[in-house]
Design a protein around this motif. Structure first.
Motif, PDB file in Angstrom:
ATOM      1  N   THR A 162       0.923  -1.311  -0.029  1.00 30.11           N
ATOM      2  CA  THR A 162       0.070  -0.101  -0.062  1.00 30.11           C
ATOM      3  C   THR A 162       0.880   1.279  -0.096  1.00 30.11           C
ATOM      4  O   THR A 162       0.406   2.437  -0.261  1.00 30.11           O
ATOM      5  CB  THR A 162      -1.010  -0.144   1.342  1.00 30.11           C
ATOM      6  N   VAL A 165       2.074   3.069  -3.903  1.00 29.41           N
ATOM      7  CA  VAL A 165       1.449   4.134  -4.759  1.00 29.41           C
ATOM      8  C   VAL A 165       1.924   5.509  -4.321  1.00 29.41           C
ATOM      9  O   VAL A 165       2.336   6.528  -4.866  1.00 29.41           O
ATOM     10  CB  VAL A 165      -0.264   3.840  -4.597  1.00 29.41           C
ATOM     11  N   LEU A 166       1.971   5.686  -2.950  1.00 29.44           N
ATOM     12  CA  LEU A 166       2.416   6.915  -2.193  1.00 29.44           C
ATOM     13  C   LEU A 166       3.684   7.360  -2.755  1.00 29.44           C
ATOM     14  O   LEU A 166       4.374   8.465  -3.066  1.00 29.44           O
ATOM     15  CB  LEU A 166       2.399   6.772  -0.772  1.00 29.44           C
ATOM     16  N   SER A 196      -4.314  14.477  -2.756  1.00 27.70           N
ATOM     17  CA  SER A 196      -4.101  12.927  -3.012  1.00 27.70           C
ATOM     18  C   SER A 196      -3.139  12.300  -2.061  1.00 27.70           C
ATOM     19  O   SER A 196      -3.454  11.192  -1.789  1.00 27.70           O
ATOM     20  CB  SER A 196      -3.125  13.029  -4.452  1.00 27.70           C
ATOM     21  N   TYR A 197      -2.349  13.148  -1.550  1.00 28.85           N
ATOM     22  CA  TYR A 197      -1.432  12.602  -0.580  1.00 28.85           C
ATOM     23  C   TYR A 197      -2.213  12.283   0.893  1.00 28.85           C
ATOM     24  O   TYR A 197      -2.045  11.450   1.445  1.00 28.85           O
ATOM     25  CB  TYR A 197      -0.287  13.630  -0.009  1.00 28.85           C
ATOM     26  N   LEU A 240      -4.271   9.124   0.150  1.00 29.25           N
ATOM     27  CA  LEU A 240      -3.288   7.993   0.071  1.00 29.25           C
ATOM     28  C   LEU A 240      -3.015   7.658   1.688  1.00 29.25           C
ATOM     29  O   LEU A 240      -3.247   6.230   1.845  1.00 29.25           O
ATOM     30  CB  LEU A 240      -2.077   8.236  -0.611  1.00 29.25           C
ATOM     31  N   LEU A 246      -5.945   6.044   3.285  1.00 29.24           N
ATOM     32  CA  LEU A 246      -6.230   4.806   2.867  1.00 29.24           C
ATOM     33  C   LEU A 246      -5.402   3.685   3.246  1.00 29.24           C
ATOM     34  O   LEU A 246      -5.620   2.374   3.729  1.00 29.24           O
ATOM     35  CB  LEU A 246      -6.288   4.629   1.212  1.00 29.24           C
ATOM     36  N   MET A 247      -4.188   3.953   3.752  1.00 26.05           N
ATOM     37  CA  MET A 247      -3.230   3.344   4.282  1.00 26.05           C
ATOM     38  C   MET A 247      -3.898   2.817   5.794  1.00 26.05           C
ATOM     39  O   MET A 247      -3.691   1.611   6.155  1.00 26.05           O
ATOM     40  CB  MET A 247      -1.872   3.983   4.665  1.00 26.05           C
ATOM     41  N   LEU A 252      -8.513   2.774  -3.574  1.00 23.68           N
ATOM     42  CA  LEU A 252      -7.221   2.732  -4.202  1.00 23.68           C
ATOM     43  C   LEU A 252      -7.144   2.509  -5.708  1.00 23.68           C
ATOM     44  O   LEU A 252      -6.488   3.086  -6.538  1.00 23.68           O
ATOM     45  CB  LEU A 252      -6.403   2.059  -3.227  1.00 23.68           C
ATOM     46  N   PHE A 302      -6.281   5.516  -8.178  1.00 26.14           N
ATOM     47  CA  PHE A 302      -4.669   5.668  -8.210  1.00 26.14           C
ATOM     48  C   PHE A 302      -4.115   4.694  -9.274  1.00 26.14           C
ATOM     49  O   PHE A 302      -3.041   4.998  -9.755  1.00 26.14           O
ATOM     50  CB  PHE A 302      -4.250   5.537  -6.796  1.00 26.14           C
ATOM     51  N   CYS A 313      -1.022   5.386 -11.794  1.00 26.65           N
ATOM     52  CA  CYS A 313       0.225   4.853 -11.586  1.00 26.65           C
ATOM     53  C   CYS A 313       0.704   4.280 -12.767  1.00 26.65           C
ATOM     54  O   CYS A 313       1.957   4.076 -13.430  1.00 26.65           O
ATOM     55  CB  CYS A 313       0.329   3.894 -10.503  1.00 26.65           C
TER      56      CYS A 313
END
Length: 797
Positions: free
Chosen positions: A546, A549-550, A570-571, A574, A577-578, A768, A772, A776
């Motif tokens: 996870t 992506v970050l 976005s950060y 992310l 979501l973690m 996610l 994202f 990516c």
């Protein structure tokens, strides 16, 4: 208050101007003749002060009658510098500074001794007998190689050495900094103490960790190796091989095949080259290139000479990355030289002596990428776009050396110490003035001879190519300053890298590829830390996928795809979501009062942050198009970054709901003796079912709001519009939790916990994956879609 604002604006003018300066690009042509011996040539120039005005024709006569066969760029640079000084009414009024030399002034080190006017064959000398109390003092410019400068002091006895004051214009060398051996020698070039860290910073930027190194086997090379190894070990960058090339030609030839095999068999795609160009290292480097070795070479500016004279094609499509000392451009050099002799010093002739500056932006319309400019038609176009002839690092040091000598003599004149009957008076007097000289040169850079050896160099980073037709290209792709805070010392121009190479990416140079999801690194004893095997994770452990992506988004933070949709949001999404993925860990193990509370509260707050961030992103997309129309009140909300407050407000509301839940009827431990026959199960009960329903309902309302706003913005015209991705993510999120409600209430016991954990993981994975993963994929595998230039080209075509 107005005065403070004015001063702030005034201080920031250089930064404002710098942002509008055109990128620096250069071209040059290969010299017609090239011999290995040419690299050994050094040049010695003698400066004199004349009490008369000197016209430009004086220098033109010297250049036309005594031009050296090689390295004529140095006499031309010196002539330009002296003419600029002589035209300055504030320096040495009623006097002129000139230079003289012997014929063929630029020779090999072994032949330069005969040029010195104080050697026995050039001057009659009687030991211990001298009539004049004031001895003649010669100011000598020596370079570009350090052996030339060392020759002047080494070949003279102690008495004669006191009659010469040296200023060097070659790269800084530690041997010449020995003040006991060279008491009257000044090196104009700054130290390269920051070079190892600058190179390692560039290596880290491109995610390289497997590096080859080729250096000269001498004290300077060993010192560089020590400093480079220290910086690499700090950042887990490893040497694939280290080739220390001996100075002795016979010894080198006996080992040449070994050095060749080291580089050809290594998996490292990046090789650092450090050493003098008049050495066996240059011979080895030339051989590697002639054999077509495909590597990216990191080196210094003095290797421009070598790269510009080879006949082979470039070994790597990404060329050479060269670190040059940062200095401002000196304007008018080409125009000045061509006024001396327009028929001789044409653009084509000068392009064989040094780099010619041209306008990158104008050329971009002609060449889609810089490497496409190598055709003959493009070459003619670039000749027409040439702005000026660039000063090399060595020529710039010579420029500063001239101004240093002039300022020292000028100060002597002001203090009535200068004796006009001598060149500059006694060397000891001039030495005392020169070592305290400090001034700002005409291009605005400060020169302080008292602190010269304490200064660290700042670097410009150039990418260089040489093509089969002898045409060379160079573009500035970044800069490095040791005076900036840690982490901000390296700055690269991603757009220039893309225009130069067609991609923002560089070829990888790693010993082992990163382990994929579900695998971990396994280090082997006795092997470099950069080399490892990948083995599966144990059963009760999970990989930190996870985080990938970050990491991708942070690494590509300055690309259009990341910037276009508010990268800060976005950060935040992310990171939230973690934590969503980590929530199920609270459901594992023996329940306790604290874990029962944390299960629901953490789930409620973390998911609120995630969904409210999605809502903020959708509102940002919608407002971005609404505020385009004039006289809209919505413009205020966009400029004031009002969407960012959505996260704080929505999260605060959920925290209040959770606080009420804890005060009224908090989650607690309970005993379930009815779900499974013959077993008593310890479980966490929700406490207030109404509060739990409110938490889920609040999530649903935020998700529904996000879905509606994203749906409305899904067809807005934008290459980087993520509204469709947000729409699908909210649709999936709502589907998961709508399905959760009937399934959850139809189960009992520990199955209820499994259903909740599954819903948490599936909805997190949905967010996610929908938002994202497509980004990516574009960033990593389709970088051309993550480029404004490529999109403009596609649109225009």
């Amino acid at each position: 208050m107005f005065t403070l604002i004015f001063l702030f604006f005034l201080l920031n003018i250089p930064l404002l101007v710098a942002s509008f300066i055109h990128p620096r690009c250069f071209w040059r042509m290969k010299q017609n003749k090239f011999k290995d011996g040419d690299l050994l040539a050094g040049c010695i120039f003698f400066l004199r002060v004349l009490k008369e005005h000197i016209e430009k024709d004086y220098f033109n006569y010297i250049l036309n009658t005594q031009s050296p066969t090689e390295n004529i760029q140095f006499p031309l640079a010196l002539t330009f510098s002296l003419d600029e000084v002589n035209r300055n009414p504030d320096l040495l009024p009623n006097m002129s500074l000139v230079f003289h030399w012997s014929k063929d002034v630029c020779k090999t080190v072994s032949k330069l001794f005969s040029l010195l006017p104080l050697t026995e064959e050039n001057q009659e000398y009687y030991p211990n007998y001298e009539c004049n109390e004031e001895h003649t003092c010669l100011v000598v410019l020596t370079g570009p190689n350090w052996e030339t400068s060392a020759l002047v002091g080494t070949f003279l006895d102690p008495y004669r050495s006191q009659q010469i004051l040296q200023l060097t214009y070659g790269p800084f060398h530690p041997i010449l900094s020995d003040h006991e051996k060279f008491p009257y020698l000044y090196q104009m070039a700054p130290k390269d103490t920051a070079l190892p860290l600058a190179m390692v910073s560039l290596v880290l930027h491109f995610n390289w960790n497997w590096i080859g190194l080729a250096i000269s086997d001498n004290d300077q090379g060993t010192q560089f190796l020590s400093h480079l190894r220290t910086e690499m070990e700090k950042n887990i960058v490893c040497f694939a091989f280290v080739s220390m090339i001996p100075a002795n030609m016979h010894l080198y030839m006996s080992r040449a095949e070994v050095y060749y095999n080291q580089i050809i068999t290594s998996s490292a795609n990046v090789v650092i080259i450090y050493g003098d160009i008049d050495s066996t290292l240059a011979v080895s480097f030339k051989m590697w290139e002639s054999l077509g070795i495909h590597r990216i070479f990191l080196t210094t500016s003095q290797w421009d000479v070598t790269t510009s004279k080879r006949d082979s094609t470039i070994g790597s499509s990404h060329g050479i990355l060269a670190f040059t000392h940062h200095h401002s451009e000196i304007s008018g050099f080409k125009t000045f030289v061509q006024t001396l002799n327009p028929l001789k010093y044409t653009d084509e002739y000068l392009s064989k002596l040094g780099w010619m500056n041209f306008n990158c932006e104008v050329s971009a319309s002609k060449c889609k990428t810089l490497k496409n400019c190598s055709s003959n038609a493009s070459l003619q176009f670039l000749m027409g776009q040439t702005i000026d002839m660039a000063f090399s690092d060595d020529s710039y040091d010579m420029y500063n050396a001239v101004y240093t000598a002039v300022h020292a003599v000028h100060e002597m004149v002001l203090q009535h110490v200068y004796n006009g009957n001598e060149h500059y008076g006694n060397c000891l007097k001039l030495h005392s003035f020169l070592r305290k000289t400090h001034f700002t040169n005409p291009v605005g850079e400060k020169v302080n001879m008292n602190q010269r050896e304490n200064l660290q160099a700042e670097y410009d980073i150039f990418q260089i190519w040489t093509f089969p037709n002898g045409f060379g290209l160079k573009v500035k792709i970044g800069e490095y300053s040791p005076y900036f805070p840690h982490g901000q010392q390296l700055h690269l121009y991603e757009d220039m890298i893309e225009w130069a190479t067609g991609s923002r990416q560089m070829p990888p140079s790693v010993c082992s590829a990163d382990c994929g999801p579900g695998f971990r690194k396994f280090l082997q004893e006795g092997v470099a830390a950069c080399c490892f095997d990948c083995i599966p994770c144990p059963e009760n452990e999970v990989s930190n996928e996870t985080m990938l992506v970050l990491v991708v988004f942070v690494k590509h933070h300055d690309t259009p795809l990341v910037k276009a949709n508010n990268q800060n949001l976005s950060y935040i999404l992310l990171i939230s979501l973690m934590f969503c993925f980590l929530c199920p860990l609270l459901f594992i193990g023996h329940p306790s009062s604290s874990t029962c509370i944390l299960q629901q509260i953490t789930f409620g707050v973390v998911f609120t942050v995630a969904i409210s961030t999605v809502l903020a992103k959708t509102v940002t997309v919608l407002l971005a198009f609404i505020v385009i129309a004039p006289r809209r009140r919505m413009r205020f909300f966009m400029i004031s970054r009002a969407p960012n407050y959505i996260i704080a407000i929505c999260t605060l509301i959920q925290i209040i709901v959770c606080a009420i839940w804890l005060l009224v009827s908090p989650p607690s431990i309970d005993i379930d003796a009815h779900s499974e026959y013959g077993q008593i199960i310890i479980v966490c009960k929700k406490g207030s079912v109404t509060a739990f329903s409110c938490v889920l309902g609040y999530h649903g309302s935020l998700a529904l709001g996000s879905f509606i706003v994203a749906f409305l913005a899904r067809n807005l015209p934008d290459k980087f519009n993520e509204a469709k991705l947000l729409t699908f993510s909210m649709l999936l999120f709502c589907s998961v939790w709508i399905t959760f409600l009937p399934v959850y209430h139809s189960t009992k016991g520990k199955v209820m916990m499994v259903v909740e954990v599954f819903s948490i993981l599936s909805s997190s994975a949905g967010l996610l994956g929908c938002i994202f993963i497509p980004k990516c994929y574009v960033i990593l595998f389709q970088p051309e879609r993550n480029s404004l230039q490529k999109l403009r080209e596609k649109t225009s075509s």
